[in-house]
Design an enzyme around this catalytic site. Structure first.
Site, mmCIF file in Angstrom:
data_model
loop_
_atom_site.group_PDB
_atom_site.id
_atom_site.type_symbol
_atom_site.label_atom_id
_atom_site.label_comp_id
_atom_site.label_asym_id
_atom_site.label_seq_id
_atom_site.Cartn_x
_atom_site.Cartn_y
_atom_site.Cartn_z
ATOM 1 N N HIS A 23 0.838 -1.149 0.010
ATOM 2 C CA HIS A 23 -0.071 -0.239 0.087
ATOM 3 C C HIS A 23 0.819 1.281 -0.081
ATOM 4 O O HIS A 23 0.177 2.231 0.094
ATOM 5 C CB HIS A 23 -1.045 0.053 1.180
ATOM 6 C CG HIS A 23 -2.087 -1.020 1.429
ATOM 7 N ND1 HIS A 23 -3.275 -0.724 0.701
ATOM 8 C CD2 HIS A 23 -2.066 -2.090 1.462
ATOM 9 C CE1 HIS A 23 -3.943 -2.012 0.705
ATOM 10 N NE2 HIS A 23 -3.026 -2.732 1.711
ATOM 11 N N LYS A 38 -8.464 13.434 4.598
ATOM 12 C CA LYS A 38 -7.907 12.470 4.525
ATOM 13 C C LYS A 38 -6.818 12.463 5.681
ATOM 14 O O LYS A 38 -6.973 13.532 6.359
ATOM 15 C CB LYS A 38 -7.196 12.106 3.246
ATOM 16 C CG LYS A 38 -6.494 13.452 2.741
ATOM 17 C CD LYS A 38 -5.737 13.458 1.454
ATOM 18 C CE LYS A 38 -6.898 13.483 0.340
ATOM 19 N NZ LYS A 38 -6.868 12.465 -0.523
ATOM 20 N N ARG A 39 -6.000 11.471 6.104
ATOM 21 C CA ARG A 39 -5.023 11.599 6.862
ATOM 22 C C ARG A 39 -4.098 13.052 6.691
ATOM 23 O O ARG A 39 -3.889 13.294 5.484
ATOM 24 C CB ARG A 39 -4.202 10.541 7.117
ATOM 25 C CG ARG A 39 -4.826 9.258 7.717
ATOM 26 C CD ARG A 39 -5.158 9.647 9.319
ATOM 27 N NE ARG A 39 -4.060 9.846 9.939
ATOM 28 C CZ ARG A 39 -3.917 8.943 10.951
ATOM 29 N NH1 ARG A 39 -4.256 7.889 11.126
ATOM 30 N NH2 ARG A 39 -2.596 9.221 11.555
ATOM 31 N N LYS A 43 -14.865 7.887 -3.803
ATOM 32 C CA LYS A 43 -16.095 8.157 -3.118
ATOM 33 C C LYS A 43 -16.516 9.660 -3.680
ATOM 34 O O LYS A 43 -17.703 9.530 -3.685
ATOM 35 C CB LYS A 43 -15.918 7.958 -1.416
ATOM 36 C CG LYS A 43 -15.482 6.786 -0.953
ATOM 37 C CD LYS A 43 -14.834 6.648 0.464
ATOM 38 C CE LYS A 43 -14.190 5.358 0.705
ATOM 39 N NZ LYS A 43 -13.371 5.312 1.944
ATOM 40 N N THR A 69 -8.800 6.282 -1.840
ATOM 41 C CA THR A 69 -10.187 5.576 -2.303
ATOM 42 C C THR A 69 -11.227 6.582 -1.852
ATOM 43 O O THR A 69 -12.240 6.588 -2.610
ATOM 44 C CB THR A 69 -10.124 4.437 -1.285
ATOM 45 O OG1 THR A 69 -9.859 4.980 -0.004
ATOM 46 C CG2 THR A 69 -9.501 3.183 -1.751
ATOM 47 N N LYS A 102 0.287 14.180 1.018
ATOM 48 C CA LYS A 102 -0.963 14.379 0.750
ATOM 49 C C LYS A 102 -1.333 15.973 0.322
ATOM 50 O O LYS A 102 -2.036 16.574 -0.233
ATOM 51 C CB LYS A 102 -1.988 13.893 1.568
ATOM 52 C CG LYS A 102 -1.987 12.554 1.949
ATOM 53 C CD LYS A 102 -2.895 11.978 2.679
ATOM 54 C CE LYS A 102 -2.673 10.579 3.080
ATOM 55 N NZ LYS A 102 -3.255 9.589 2.223
HETATM 56 C C1 F58 Z 1 -3.030 3.753 1.897
HETATM 57 N N1 F58 Z 1 -2.347 3.367 2.961
HETATM 58 C C2 F58 Z 1 -2.533 4.514 0.814
HETATM 59 N N2 F58 Z 1 -1.691 3.326 5.417
HETATM 60 O O1 F58 Z 1 -1.839 5.705 1.252
HETATM 61 C C3 F58 Z 1 -3.629 4.876 -0.022
HETATM 62 O O2 F58 Z 1 -3.118 5.600 -0.898
HETATM 63 C C4 F58 Z 1 -4.310 3.718 -0.628
HETATM 64 O O3 F58 Z 1 -5.617 3.917 -1.305
HETATM 65 C C5 F58 Z 1 -4.923 2.692 0.994
HETATM 66 O O4 F58 Z 1 -3.669 2.515 1.650
HETATM 67 C C6 F58 Z 1 -5.610 1.635 0.427
HETATM 68 O O5 F58 Z 1 -4.864 0.764 -0.513
HETATM 69 C C7 F58 Z 1 -2.456 3.563 4.667
HETATM 70 O O6 F58 Z 1 -3.713 3.926 4.707
HETATM 71 C C8 F58 Z 1 -1.647 3.202 6.756
HETATM 72 O O7 F58 Z 1 -2.802 3.594 7.159
HETATM 73 C C9 F58 Z 1 -0.590 3.011 7.487
HETATM 74 C C10 F58 Z 1 -0.988 1.579 8.748
HETATM 75 C C11 F58 Z 1 0.281 1.150 9.319
HETATM 76 C C12 F58 Z 1 0.632 2.519 10.293
HETATM 77 C C13 F58 Z 1 0.994 3.935 9.154
HETATM 78 C C14 F58 Z 1 -0.005 3.863 8.293
#
Ligand code: F58
Length: 790
Positions: A348, A527-528, A639, A635, A533
């Site tokens: 990811h 988003k985060r 949406k 994602t 970003k």
């Molecule tokens: C996200 N990753 C990607 N990671 O940033 C985003 O582009 C993508 O659409 C999504 O995954 C689904 O494929 C993501 O959300 C985290 O939240 C990590 C999890 C572990 C800790 C650090 C953040």
């Protein structure tokens, strides 16, 4: 037994499950009674699905994920079982408002962001499609923190989603496994035996997840930590009450919080323990189920597909080999082949700092047998691929991405661009050695939650126009295209959006006392918070726009509301400064009489799934402005497009595919491509050059530096300005000018109602491909070799 009517079912639960009569029941009692009424029906579907899976001996899919960002579940159940109208009637008969009852449910935030929400969408789609599947995760007592703002700063508080009654899970005290850590490994006659120094018990909690029309339901099984000997009576009898309760408190730590702070060694250790805890419990459960039904472990890959959601459960490879070799007597090579046959891995992120690597000291101390197995996997792989230069055991660490790649038969990226970049960057050597292993599965979102439930107005218009087939066949949205030329239909589309904006404005006023003008352009970035970003690009443009409006207040400006939502990781100080800057800018700009009615900023606190469900239907414009090459997919972009918000964005992640599908004319493109980004970064002083060439950017940075938004504290944002004027790794400055241009294009189109509505409606009509049903079908065909049982 005849099924009682839904009304009867709710009232029976009120009486017999909660001991209340309608006159004395409080809101939570009604919410729980309604939930249990729904749950009863889900359970019926669940039993049927389980039985069918056993009877057919079908292959099962296991999704291993440290995160499930599920949000509220009641509406999901009501919508998928088509009980919304009945629920509304029963509640109103007793004087309760449907939306108020739904909003009483805590939002289960067992995840950080996109990765966790994707897992939740996948669970829903797996059930809708009828693919036999289990999700495995951790039942964190505290999910993601609750965010509030004090003087513009993010404050984190623990979220207590289990503090209120929770209707959806079934505790399974009979499903418990002992999970070990530490200790030592004995070797006798070449046989290894691990003797853990510490053990905790994992207990299962099951949540059924139901698909569209209740045709199928799968299980989300979450593990909770408990002590094996929960209470030290001896210590208690000696008056040491704290020591008496210590074993339980310690064991529980393992499932206490999502993503412990990894800036301390203790935090990192806990995280690694959590990863092993989830993975080992899940594998134990999977093997038990397999052995009961099929026996011969050599057949495991025929009947079991295990998906690793990022590297977090990557220990599954070594753990499966350990069980097969140490406990079941397989030889190493055969065990490795069986494990590879079952496992596949989704990547990811390509951000180097986000690729997991564990210090070998910590890893070896906690998982002494596994580190040996990893060395053997690495040696085996090196032996078979003599040209290989990179090891998974370099720099005194264990590289989980490489381990996952080697142990998986398929590795997937989450958008076309991201998958290509995986091949050319982080995994280029491994891709060269295994050219068929990397495949793409572009992400998707469930249309049940992200259109049907969250946007009933638009869903209703769509169903009136083309029937309800779109709900589980989202590409049918293309049938809307002919309607878009019909002025009357387009007006209805516009009216739905306006209603949603009015609703959000009222809700913002009622909840936060914020005033929002529904006629303004709702420009949404949710988003985060992360530098890549680029929320700071957005706020810089906002500040520059404010300046320009002040200089020229009588021009024909398009009124804008800049809406933000998102949390920063508690230890990510730069991201927290971005939040504070947005809030500080809001205090100044929102109170400027000159730009009243033209520009406003609102950062809604505590962004979560439920807030997304409110904001997305009301959005006009979707901000997807990451530095190209950095956002794996996104994602939220899907949406928003689906709900009729055109994108202003870079050629990054799934934006590329969104633009291809909705058409270049219906997407506001700006910025450098991923290749251009890499070139630009090599230009000495790129930020300085960009600033020198753009008066607006220079002005905006100057205002921040002058303390205009931090009166009396001009240094507050020095970290941000110095970063942007110096290294600017994420190329905010270099993309600013083109972003400004694209935003002014947005202004122009938005002032032309018809042109805008057309663009928005085409976004909806052409987003059907972004359903997670399509994504899951892709995984079933290309990765899992699994079939639908519907
Ligand atoms: C996200 N990753 C990607 N990671 O940033 C985003 O582009 C993508 O659409 C999504 O995954 C689904 O494929 C993501 O959300 C985290 O939240 C990590 C999890 C572990 C800790 C650090 C953040």
């Amino acid at each position: 037994m005849t099924t009682p009517s839904f009304r009867e079912s709710i009232l029976r639960h009120l009486t017999y499950s909660f001991g209340k009569d309608p006159d004395h029941a409080i809101l939570e009692d009604w919410r729980m009674a309604l939930s249990l009424g729904v749950r009863d029906r889900i359970v019926d579907a669940w039993f049927k699905s389980t039985k069918r899976t056993y009877d057919t001996g079908a292959k099962r899919v296991y999704y291993l994920s440290m995160e499930y960002l599920i949000g509220r579940l009641l509406e999901d159940g009501l919508v998928n079982l088509e009980l919304v109208d009945e629920a509304r009637e029963v509640l109103s008969e007793f004087g309760y408002d449907y939306d108020t009852v739904l909003a009483d449910e805590p939002d289960a935030a067992l995840g950080n962001g996109g990765l966790g929400r994707l897992a939740a969408c996948f669970m829903e789609s797996l059930s809708t499609i009828g693919c036999p599947a289990h999700g495995y995760g951790i039942r964190y007592e505290h999910g993601l923190f609750r965010q509030s703002f004090v003087d513009g700063r993010q404050i984190e508080q623990p979220e207590l989603w289990l503090g209120q009654r929770h209707a959806w899970e079934f505790e399974r005290p009979e499903v418990r496994y002992r999970i070990g850590f530490g200790g030592h490994v004995d070797v006798r006659d070449g046989h290894h035996r691990w003797h853990p120094g510490e053990e905790v018990e994992a207990e299962a909690f099951d949540t059924p997840t139901v698909g569209w029309k209740g045709r199928w339901a799968n299980t989300l099984r979450l593990w909770s930590g408990r002590a094996i000997h929960p209470f030290d009576l001896d210590a208690f009898n000696h008056g040491d009450f704290a020591r008496a309760a210590a074993p339980e408190a310690l064991a529980r730590t393992i499932s206490r919080v999502l993503y412990p702070d990894d800036t301390t060694e203790q935090g990192r250790e806990l995280r690694l323990k959590q990863e092993y805890f989830l993975t080992a419990s899940a594998l134990r459960d999977i093997l038990r189920r397999f052995s009961n039904q099929f026996g011969d472990l050599r057949k495991l890959p025929e009947k079991v597909a295990i998906q690793l959601n990022d590297t977090h459960p990557a220990i599954a490879g070594p753990e499966l080999i350990r069980i097969l070799v140490d406990e079941k007597g397989f030889d190493f090579d055969e065990a490795m082949e069986i494990a590879q046959g079952c496992l596949s891995y989704t990547n990811h992120t390509l951000l180097p700092e986000a690729l997991e690597a564990w210090g070998e000291q910590l890893f070896g101390r906690l998982l002494p047998r596994h580190i040996g197995i990893i060395d053997r996997i690495d040696a085996t792989h090196a032996g078979r691929n003599p040209s290989r230069t990179q090891s998974m055991r370099a720099d005194h660490s264990v590289k989980m991405g490489q381990l996952s790649f080697v142990m998986a038969h398929k590795v997937n990226g989450v958008s076309a661009l991201h998958t290509d970049l995986m091949k050319t960057t982080v995994f280029s050597e491994l891709h060269g050695l295994h050219p068929d292993r990397i495949v793409n599965q572009t992400n998707g979102v469930t249309p049940r939650r992200w259109l049907l439930s969250c946007n009933p107005g638009l869903a209703g218009l769509i169903t009136d126009s083309i029937g309800e087939g779109w709900v589980d066949d989202l590409e049918q949205l293309s049938k809307l295209e002919p309607f878009i030329d019909d002025a009357g239909w387009l007006e209805k589309f516009d009216a739905v959006k306006r209603d949603n904006k009015v609703w959000l404005s009222n809700w913002m006023q009622g909840t936060y006392g914020m005033l929002a003008d529904p006629d303004a352009l709702f420009d949404v970035q949710i988003k985060r918070i992360h530098e890549y970003k680029r929320q700071h690009l957005n706020i810089l443009e906002t500040i520059a726009l404010w300046q320009e409006m002040r200089e020229n207040p009588n021009a024909d400006w398009t009124p804008r509301l800049k809406l933000f939502g998102g949390k920063a990781a508690p230890g990510y100080f730069f991201a927290k400064d971005i939040i504070r800057l947005i809030n500080d800018a809001a205090s100044v700009i929102n109170n400027d009489p000159v730009t009243q009615g033209m520009l406003k900023i609102a950062f809604l606190p505590n962004y979560n799934v439920s807030l997304a469900e409110r904001m997305i239907p009301a959005a006009d414009l979707s901000e997807q402005v990451s530095t190209a090459g950095k956002e794996a997919s996104g994602t939220g972009n899907m949406k928003l497009a689906l709900n009729g918000a055109p994108t202003i964005g870079t050629l990054d992640g799934a934006n590329v595919e969104i633009r291809e599908r909705v058409g270049a004319d219906n997407f506001f493109l700006f910025g450098m491509t991923a290749d251009e980004v890499m070139e630009r970064r090599a230009v000495d002083g790129h930020a300085g050059l960009a600033i020198a060439a753009d008066e607006r950017l220079k002005g905006a940075l100057g205002l921040i530096r002058s303390g205009r938004f931090s009166p009396g504290d001009p240094d507050r944002y020095r970290g941000i300005t110095e970063n942007l004027e110096g290294p600017d790794y994420f190329l905010v400055c270099s993309d600013f000018t083109d972003y400004w241009r694209a935003q002014r294009e947005v202004d122009v189109v938005f002032r032309d109602d018809k042109a805008w509505d057309r663009m928005a409606a085409l976004n909806t009509a052409r987003s059907g491909w972004f359903s997670s049903d399509r994504t899951i079908r892709g995984y079933m065909a290309d990765i899992w070799d699994a079939e639908s049982l519907l």
